[in-house]
Scaffold this motif. Sequence first.
Motif, short mmCIF file in Angstrom:
data_model
loop_
_atom_site.label_atom_id
_atom_site.label_comp_id
_atom_site.label_asym_id
_atom_site.label_seq_id
_atom_site.Cartn_x
_atom_site.Cartn_y
_atom_site.Cartn_z
N GLY A 39 0.80 -1.21 0.00
CA GLY A 39 0.00 0.00 0.00
C GLY A 39 0.84 1.27 0.00
O GLY A 39 2.06 1.24 0.15
N ASP A 40 0.15 2.40 -0.20
CA ASP A 40 0.83 3.69 -0.17
C ASP A 40 -0.06 4.70 0.55
O ASP A 40 -0.99 4.32 1.28
N ALA A 41 0.19 5.97 0.34
CA ALA A 41 -0.57 7.01 1.04
C ALA A 41 -2.05 6.94 0.72
O ALA A 41 -2.89 7.21 1.59
N SER A 42 -2.40 6.58 -0.52
CA SER A 42 -3.82 6.54 -0.89
C SER A 42 -4.55 5.44 -0.11
O SER A 42 -5.70 5.64 0.32
N ASP A 43 -3.92 4.28 0.05
CA ASP A 43 -4.52 3.21 0.85
C ASP A 43 -4.65 3.64 2.31
O ASP A 43 -5.66 3.35 2.96
N THR A 44 -3.64 4.33 2.80
CA THR A 44 -3.65 4.79 4.18
C THR A 44 -4.77 5.79 4.41
O THR A 44 -5.48 5.73 5.43
N LYS A 45 -4.96 6.70 3.48
CA LYS A 45 -6.05 7.68 3.61
C LYS A 45 -7.40 6.98 3.63
O LYS A 45 -8.31 7.39 4.37
N ALA A 46 -7.56 5.94 2.82
CA ALA A 46 -8.82 5.21 2.81
C ALA A 46 -9.07 4.53 4.16
O ALA A 46 -10.20 4.53 4.68
N ALA A 47 -8.01 3.97 4.73
CA ALA A 47 -8.14 3.32 6.03
C ALA A 47 -8.43 4.33 7.13
O ALA A 47 -9.24 4.08 8.04
N ILE A 48 -7.77 5.49 7.06
CA ILE A 48 -8.02 6.54 8.05
C ILE A 48 -9.46 7.03 7.96
O ILE A 48 -10.14 7.22 8.98
N ALA A 49 -9.96 7.20 6.74
CA ALA A 49 -11.34 7.65 6.56
C ALA A 49 -12.32 6.63 7.14
O ALA A 49 -13.32 7.01 7.78
N ALA A 50 -12.04 5.35 6.94
CA ALA A 50 -12.90 4.30 7.50
C ALA A 50 -12.88 4.33 9.01
O ALA A 50 -13.93 4.21 9.67
N ALA A 51 -11.69 4.47 9.58
CA ALA A 51 -11.56 4.51 11.04
C ALA A 51 -12.22 5.74 11.62
O ALA A 51 -12.86 5.69 12.68
N ARG A 52 -12.09 6.88 10.93
CA ARG A 52 -12.71 8.12 11.39
C ARG A 52 -14.23 7.99 11.39
O ARG A 52 -14.92 8.40 12.33
N GLU A 53 -14.76 7.44 10.32
CA GLU A 53 -16.21 7.25 10.20
C GLU A 53 -16.70 6.30 11.30
O GLU A 53 -17.75 6.55 11.94
N ALA A 54 -15.96 5.22 11.53
CA ALA A 54 -16.37 4.24 12.54
C ALA A 54 -16.33 4.83 13.94
O ALA A 54 -17.15 4.46 14.80
N PHE A 55 -15.38 5.73 14.18
CA PHE A 55 -15.31 6.34 15.50
C PHE A 55 -16.35 7.43 15.68
O PHE A 55 -17.04 7.49 16.71
N ASP A 56 -16.49 8.30 14.69
CA ASP A 56 -17.39 9.45 14.83
C ASP A 56 -18.86 9.09 14.71
O ASP A 56 -19.71 9.71 15.35
N LYS A 57 -19.17 8.09 13.89
CA LYS A 57 -20.57 7.78 13.62
C LYS A 57 -20.96 6.33 13.95
O LYS A 57 -22.14 5.99 13.93
N GLY A 58 -19.97 5.51 14.23
CA GLY A 58 -20.26 4.11 14.53
C GLY A 58 -20.58 3.89 16.00
O GLY A 58 -20.55 4.80 16.82
N GLU A 59 -20.86 2.64 16.34
CA GLU A 59 -21.29 2.29 17.69
C GLU A 59 -20.16 1.80 18.58
O GLU A 59 -20.34 1.68 19.79
N TRP A 60 -19.00 1.49 18.00
CA TRP A 60 -17.94 0.86 18.78
C TRP A 60 -17.50 1.68 20.00
O TRP A 60 -17.38 1.13 21.11
N PRO A 61 -17.28 2.99 19.88
CA PRO A 61 -16.83 3.74 21.06
C PRO A 61 -17.81 3.73 22.22
O PRO A 61 -17.41 3.86 23.39
N THR A 62 -19.10 3.60 21.91
CA THR A 62 -20.12 3.60 22.97
C THR A 62 -20.69 2.21 23.24
O THR A 62 -21.63 2.06 24.04
#
Length: 490
Positions: A39-62
């Motif tokens: 992978g490269d920066a583009s793959d990393t950005k996709a993973a970061i976006a997924a993690a951000r979405e899961a934290f900000d809008k997902g149920e896992w943190p709560t």
Amino acid sequence: MNLKQQQYINGNWVDANVGNTRDIINPFNQEVIATVAEGDASDTKAAIAAAREAFDKGEWPTTPATERDAIVRRIAELIERDKEELARLESLDTGKTVEESRGDMEDIAGVFRYFAELADKDGGELIDSPIPNSISKVVREPVGVCGQITPWNYPLLQASWKLAPALATGNTLIMKPSEITPLTTIKVFELIEEAGVPAGVANLVLGAGNTVGAELSDNTDVDLISFTGGIVTGKKIMQAASVNVKKLALELGGKNPNVVFADADFEVAVDQALNGVFFHAGQICSAGTRLIVEERIHDEFVNALVERVKKFKLGNGFDEDTQMGPLISAEHLAKVEKYVETGIKEGATVAIGGSRPDDPELQDGFFYLPTIFTNCTTDMRIVQDEAFGPIITVEKFRTEEEAVKLANDSIYGLAGGVWTNDIAKAERCVAKMRMGTVWINDFNLYFPHAPWGGFKQSGIGRELGKLGMEEYTETKHIFQNLKPESMNWF
């Protein structure tokens, strides 16, 4: 074996965005054992976006801590179920003995179990309030999106120290394993998926530090970086993290002193001095590579070490009689050789080793003979630098004060050891030794509920133990006025 392996982003196994791959090499014979996505920066950005979405809008943190607890415990069970396959992959990947890798898998499962047990134990703390009819409490909440970068020497063990507390505390994450030893981390992400961790919570990006690692460090959507590796890279991460003042947890290695007094149990101290360095060919951040021996037993101690080293069996990590495997790569082998050359030029004496082995069966691997240097002084690079190979340097001391001074004469402060049957003397030394862990009459022992990390340039923060859990949380004070009244100030 030549398998193709993928990345894990937002609950999907995917190839690298631009299609690049990397061959993974067995350090015993340079055989290609797998081909993985690069992978490269583009793959990393996709993973970061997924993690951000899961934290900000997902149920896992709560998600209730007891439910996260059950999932993290399930990961431990799956690791135990598949421990033979994981141990085989770890030894293929790193060259270490399969017996050592099996022991690692037991430890790794234990780490996940430990943090699963901690997950629901912190319900916050009530503190005194200066205001009547009010409640004042302190709670811990997940940090957010965590970037996790692991080294090549203990790929899955180091991954477990980061994955388990991050998941248990409700964070989301992107893990980047070393690009040269990713196989067991890929496998454990299969187990994370099987255990029921929601999509986007745990993401795996494969690739080099200067692309994937740099993006994790620079990206403002990442709230924390946990990195284990070299001091040069650690300093770069610190600089990059300033872009959004990320939280940092850095373990940057050590040059660890092992102090032996004349009144120590001689045979045990000799045995542990060898164990403290030559496991995994010295490629251990806590290796006791600086042996500091009281002058009146110095010669006898060195002779005993040399006689034991003469009997070492180097070879394939899958052979039952192998005691030490190869170094990780041709590049690292050249680095170790350069340090030995430097040590000789600086005036140190090679008591044994100091070259590659001449055994024809080892010529295809990255082997280096276990090496002992004597006549060493603290101004030598071989004494000060972390060579990360099968090398012991031996220094002499006469007094307790001199021993402590030598032990502290380093930019590092990860770990150290003291060998003596005088417990009062041991306690005096330990009180003055500037290291995160100091063992008395032992070396290189760790367990999940004891914190791990260093003083000085060995890093920032702690892994393992309750402190390791706290690295993945933010502290919040909540004040509730149960009977609010007007102040009539204005």
